[in-house]
Structures are given as structure tokens and as C-alpha cells.
Enzyme design. Structure first.
Site, mmCIF file in Angstrom:
data_model
loop_
_atom_site.group_PDB
_atom_site.id
_atom_site.type_symbol
_atom_site.label_atom_id
_atom_site.label_comp_id
_atom_site.label_asym_id
_atom_site.label_seq_id
_atom_site.Cartn_x
_atom_site.Cartn_y
_atom_site.Cartn_z
ATOM 1 N N LYS A 13 33.686 40.830 29.988
ATOM 2 C CA LYS A 13 32.368 40.804 30.659
ATOM 3 C C LYS A 13 31.931 42.219 31.051
ATOM 4 O O LYS A 13 30.822 42.647 30.749
ATOM 5 C CB LYS A 13 32.412 39.909 31.915
ATOM 6 C CG LYS A 13 32.832 38.473 31.636
ATOM 7 C CD LYS A 13 32.789 37.615 32.881
ATOM 8 C CE LYS A 13 33.836 37.944 33.923
ATOM 9 N NZ LYS A 13 35.230 37.697 33.499
ATOM 10 N N ARG A 88 30.625 31.070 39.336
ATOM 11 C CA ARG A 88 32.001 30.790 38.938
ATOM 12 C C ARG A 88 32.409 29.356 39.205
ATOM 13 O O ARG A 88 33.562 28.993 38.996
ATOM 14 C CB ARG A 88 32.941 31.692 39.730
ATOM 15 C CG ARG A 88 33.275 32.972 39.025
ATOM 16 C CD ARG A 88 34.164 33.756 39.939
ATOM 17 N NE ARG A 88 35.213 34.392 39.220
ATOM 18 C CZ ARG A 88 35.117 35.633 38.756
ATOM 19 N NH1 ARG A 88 34.042 36.335 38.935
ATOM 20 N NH2 ARG A 88 36.122 36.165 38.130
ATOM 21 N N ARG A 127 44.828 46.878 31.109
ATOM 22 C CA ARG A 127 43.549 47.480 31.511
ATOM 23 C C ARG A 127 43.772 48.639 32.484
ATOM 24 O O ARG A 127 44.620 48.585 33.370
ATOM 25 C CB ARG A 127 42.656 46.433 32.183
ATOM 26 C CG ARG A 127 41.424 47.072 32.844
ATOM 27 C CD ARG A 127 40.410 46.085 33.291
ATOM 28 N NE ARG A 127 40.969 44.995 34.059
ATOM 29 C CZ ARG A 127 40.309 43.890 34.342
ATOM 30 N NH1 ARG A 127 39.082 43.726 33.906
ATOM 31 N NH2 ARG A 127 40.867 42.947 35.058
ATOM 32 N N ARG A 160 43.969 47.704 38.503
ATOM 33 C CA ARG A 160 43.509 46.823 39.577
ATOM 34 C C ARG A 160 44.680 46.070 40.201
ATOM 35 O O ARG A 160 45.591 45.665 39.508
ATOM 36 C CB ARG A 160 42.482 45.833 39.026
ATOM 37 C CG ARG A 160 41.062 46.195 39.388
ATOM 38 C CD ARG A 160 40.036 45.405 38.630
ATOM 39 N NE ARG A 160 40.149 43.958 38.758
ATOM 40 C CZ ARG A 160 39.303 43.096 38.184
ATOM 41 N NH1 ARG A 160 38.299 43.555 37.451
ATOM 42 N NH2 ARG A 160 39.453 41.798 38.328
ATOM 43 N N ARG A 171 44.262 33.228 38.295
ATOM 44 C CA ARG A 171 42.855 33.455 37.930
ATOM 45 C C ARG A 171 42.479 32.598 36.718
ATOM 46 O O ARG A 171 41.386 32.033 36.657
ATOM 47 C CB ARG A 171 42.625 34.947 37.638
ATOM 48 C CG ARG A 171 42.549 35.776 38.922
ATOM 49 C CD ARG A 171 42.805 37.253 38.693
ATOM 50 N NE ARG A 171 41.841 37.907 37.824
ATOM 51 C CZ ARG A 171 42.032 39.114 37.284
ATOM 52 N NH1 ARG A 171 43.137 39.791 37.535
ATOM 53 N NH2 ARG A 171 41.113 39.642 36.519
HETATM 54 P P1 AP5 Z 1 36.914 43.662 30.917
HETATM 55 O O1 AP5 Z 1 35.623 44.003 30.234
HETATM 56 O O2 AP5 Z 1 37.317 44.462 32.083
HETATM 57 O O3 AP5 Z 1 36.968 42.080 31.217
HETATM 58 P P2 AP5 Z 1 36.270 41.217 32.346
HETATM 59 O O4 AP5 Z 1 35.832 39.945 31.686
HETATM 60 O O5 AP5 Z 1 35.250 42.020 33.059
HETATM 61 O O6 AP5 Z 1 37.548 40.900 33.243
HETATM 62 P P3 AP5 Z 1 37.713 40.859 34.826
HETATM 63 O O7 AP5 Z 1 39.197 40.899 35.077
HETATM 64 O O8 AP5 Z 1 36.861 41.891 35.476
HETATM 65 O O9 AP5 Z 1 37.191 39.439 35.132
HETATM 66 P P4 AP5 Z 1 37.416 38.644 36.408
HETATM 67 O O10 AP5 Z 1 36.408 37.594 36.240
HETATM 68 O O11 AP5 Z 1 38.814 38.185 36.611
HETATM 69 O O12 AP5 Z 1 37.203 39.732 37.576
HETATM 70 P P5 AP5 Z 1 36.006 40.014 38.574
HETATM 71 O O13 AP5 Z 1 35.999 41.445 38.874
HETATM 72 O O14 AP5 Z 1 34.760 39.371 38.108
HETATM 73 O O15 AP5 Z 1 38.048 43.740 29.772
HETATM 74 C C1 AP5 Z 1 39.409 43.508 30.087
HETATM 75 C C2 AP5 Z 1 40.304 44.438 29.246
HETATM 76 O O16 AP5 Z 1 40.162 44.086 27.874
HETATM 77 C C3 AP5 Z 1 39.919 45.925 29.332
HETATM 78 O O17 AP5 Z 1 41.083 46.696 29.287
HETATM 79 C C4 AP5 Z 1 39.048 46.163 28.085
HETATM 80 O O18 AP5 Z 1 39.149 47.495 27.625
HETATM 81 C C5 AP5 Z 1 39.664 45.169 27.092
HETATM 82 N N1 AP5 Z 1 38.667 44.625 26.167
HETATM 83 C C6 AP5 Z 1 37.415 44.173 26.500
HETATM 84 N N2 AP5 Z 1 36.800 43.717 25.396
HETATM 85 C C7 AP5 Z 1 37.673 43.883 24.353
HETATM 86 C C8 AP5 Z 1 37.611 43.590 22.961
HETATM 87 N N3 AP5 Z 1 36.509 43.053 22.411
HETATM 88 N N4 AP5 Z 1 38.702 43.875 22.206
HETATM 89 C C9 AP5 Z 1 39.813 44.425 22.747
HETATM 90 N N5 AP5 Z 1 39.935 44.744 24.054
HETATM 91 C C10 AP5 Z 1 38.874 44.467 24.854
HETATM 92 O O19 AP5 Z 1 36.506 39.208 39.865
HETATM 93 C C11 AP5 Z 1 37.657 39.608 40.568
HETATM 94 C C12 AP5 Z 1 37.901 38.677 41.747
HETATM 95 O O20 AP5 Z 1 36.780 38.765 42.672
HETATM 96 C C13 AP5 Z 1 38.003 37.187 41.404
HETATM 97 O O21 AP5 Z 1 39.310 36.817 41.022
HETATM 98 C C14 AP5 Z 1 37.586 36.556 42.742
HETATM 99 O O22 AP5 Z 1 38.655 36.598 43.670
HETATM 100 C C15 AP5 Z 1 36.476 37.499 43.223
HETATM 101 N N6 AP5 Z 1 35.149 37.064 42.770
HETATM 102 C C16 AP5 Z 1 34.335 37.710 41.887
HETATM 103 N N7 AP5 Z 1 33.214 37.008 41.670
HETATM 104 C C17 AP5 Z 1 33.310 35.893 42.422
HETATM 105 C C18 AP5 Z 1 32.485 34.755 42.597
HETATM 106 N N8 AP5 Z 1 31.331 34.603 41.910
HETATM 107 N N9 AP5 Z 1 32.904 33.790 43.463
HETATM 108 C C19 AP5 Z 1 34.045 33.914 44.151
HETATM 109 N N10 AP5 Z 1 34.904 34.939 44.002
HETATM 110 C C20 AP5 Z 1 34.535 35.927 43.143
HETATM 111 MG MG MG Z 2 34.980 42.635 35.091
#
Ligand code: AP5
Ligand code: MG
Length: 218
Positions: A13, A88, A127, A160, A171
Site C-alpha cells: 500500500k 480496516r 522492510r 518498524r 496483523r
Molecule cells: P509496503 O508498501 O510498506 O506495504 P504496506 O501494505 O504499506 O504494509 P504496512 O505494513 O504498512 O501495512 P499495515 O497495514 O500493516 O500497516 P499500517 O502502517 O497501515 O511494502 C512492504 C514491503 O514490501 C516493503 O519492504 C516494500 O519495499 C516491499 N514491496 C512492496 N511492494 C512490492 C512488490 N511489488 N514487490 C516486491 N516487494 C515489494 O498500520 C500499522 C498499525 O497501525 C496497524 O497494525 C494498527 O495497529 C494501526 N492502524 C493503522 N490504521 C488503522 C485503522 N484504520 N484502524 C485501526 N488501527 C489502525
Molecule cells: Mg504502509
């Protein structure tokens, strides 16, 4: 263009969002980034959010929905936005529909990144993120030119705190049980755009743009 991007943790994402926000000239709003900033600023919301994020659990809806409502009410969101990581669960999806109704904004597309659990686990543990500009790297698939240093701004790269094997399992469990049902919600609204995320980042982004542009509802 008013968009949201959803998918499992590590589905890409954030990686896609950086390119899409430039392509469409819209703000990128990641609830995860907002919480991480609040944690680093040691705000009351940050301290509360940390206790959930460290365990891989969702921050309670009433806090998250309010943060999103305030951010989407800002002027720069009238011309468009890209929401990342919100909604989510079904409650958040319904809350978002209400917020957008109040603001008189129509969501153009809900982008869904499709990927298998075993691939995202590997992506997440490898990552790294720039501590200065937030750019994402991967020590297997997207290496920086110099180990531990951001190619763009020279900032140091970090891992992270919630990117541990145990937290990733939680997760993914939450994603599969609580977040996946929103795919059906947006499919029924006729704005779902699903893309295979197990391709190079460039191809994933190209597929998203092509599908969003050919969506009849936009
Ligand atoms: P990356 O692009 O970083 O993936 P991402 O989908 O953004 O992953 P996140 O870990 O950020 O998602 P998340 O939903 O768990 O975390 P968030 O910060 O939203 O890519 C990942 C890796 O893969 C990187 O190393 C990248 O280089 C590689 N990659 C990407 N694309 C690739 C490809 N095509 N090929 C190869 N490699 C690739 O949330 C964190 C926490 O915050 C949650 O757990 C929760 O506690 C809280 N939170 C956030 N939003 C909410 C909400 N709406 N409600 C309640 N709690 C929330
Ligand atoms: Mg992210």
C-alpha cells in the site's frame, strides 16, 4: 481523484501510494503514518495507539474514525486524496461513507492489493524505512544503493517495531478476519479495483492506474 488503497500488511500500500499521490497530485493519508507520528511526538493519542500497534491490534474505531474525519475535512482533500490503511473493518467503512456524505465527496475507487500471506510475511521482515523522508526499502527486493542509507535523502534506515514475526501473525489474523469483508462492501458499491500485487512495484502501479482510469463509475 478520491481513492483508497487496501490490502494485507506488507501488500505494498505504502509503496504504491508514493507513486499514486504524485501521479494524481493528491495528498497521501496513511492512518498508520499518522499514528507513528503521534507516537514519536508522544501525544496522548500516540501513547494510546502504541499499546495497540505494538501488539498488532487495531486502534479503537472511535479514535481512528475521528482522526480520519478531521483530516478529510481539511481543504486539500476537496480536490482529492489517497487513503491508505483506512478503513480496516466494516464499521470504519460505514463511518467513512458517512464522513464522505457529510463532506459531499464521492469516492472514485477502492483499490485492493491481492497477495498471499506467505509472501507478505517475507516482505515485512525485510522492510526498512528512511527515518528522515519515510521512503520504504526492502533488503531483498528493493535494496538501497548503500546499506542502511536512503538513496534519496541520505537518512538512516530503520525497522518498524511491529515488523516482528509474532506481530505480523496477529496483523494477518486481524486482516483476514476483520478487514477482508470490506472488499465485498466496495464491490457492492461498484467501485472496487483489484490488482495482483505479486508483480514488480512498477507493474502493480501501472495496473492500478489503467484500471482506475477505465472504471466506468469515475
Ligand atoms: P509496503 O508498501 O510498506 O506495504 P504496506 O501494505 O504499506 O504494509 P504496512 O505494513 O504498512 O501495512 P499495515 O497495514 O500493516 O500497516 P499500517 O502502517 O497501515 O511494502 C512492504 C514491503 O514490501 C516493503 O519492504 C516494500 O519495499 C516491499 N514491496 C512492496 N511492494 C512490492 C512488490 N511489488 N514487490 C516486491 N516487494 C515489494 O498500520 C500499522 C498499525 O497501525 C496497524 O497494525 C494498527 O495497529 C494501526 N492502524 C493503522 N490504521 C488503522 C485503522 N484504520 N484502524 C485501526 N488501527 C489502525
Ligand atoms: Mg504502509
Amino acid at each position: 481523484m478520491h481513492l483508497l488503497i487496501m490490502g494485507a500488511p506488507g501488500s505494498g500500500k505504502g509503496t504504491c501510494a508514493v507513486e499514486l499521490k504524485n501521479h494524481y497530485s493528491i495528498p497521501h493519508i496513511s492512518t498508520g503514518d499518522i499514528f507513528r507520528k503521534a507516537i514519536s511526538d508522544k501525544t496522548t493519542t500516540g501513547l494510546l495507539a502504541q499499546s495497540y500497534i505494538d501488539k498488532g491490534q487495531l486502534v479503537p474505531d472511535e479514535i481512528t474514525n475521528q482522526i480520519v474525519k478531521e483530516r478529510l475535512s481539511e481543504k486539500d482533500c476537496q480536490k482529492g486524496f489517497l487513503l491508505d490503511g483506512f478503513p480496516r473493518n466494516l464499521e470504519q467503512a460505514k463511518a467513512l461513507s458517512n464522513i464522505l456524505n457529510e463532506l459531499n465527496i464521492k469516492l472514485d475507487a477502492a483499490i485492493n492489493l491481492e497477495i498471499e500471506d506467505k509472501i507478505v510475511e517475507e516482505r515485512i521482515v525485510n522492510r526498512r524505512i528512511c527515518s528522515k523522508c519515510g521512503r520504504g526499502y526492502n533488503i531483498i527486493s528493493l535494496k538501497p544503493k548503500i546499506e542502511g542509507i536512503c538513496d534519496v535523502c541520505g537518512g538512516s534506515l530503520y525497522q518498524r517495531k511491529d515488523d516482528t514475526k509474532e506481530t505480523i501473525e496477529e496483523r494477518l489474523h486481524i486482516y483476514n478476519n476483520q478487514t477482508k469483508p470490506i472488499i465485498t462492501y466496495y464491490n457492492e458499491l461498484g467501485i472496487l479495483v483489484s490488482v495482483n500485487s505479486n508483480q514488480t512495484p512498477q507493474k502493480v502501479i501501472e495496473d492500478i492506474i489503467n484500471q482506475v482510469n477505465s472504471n466506468d463509475n469515475i
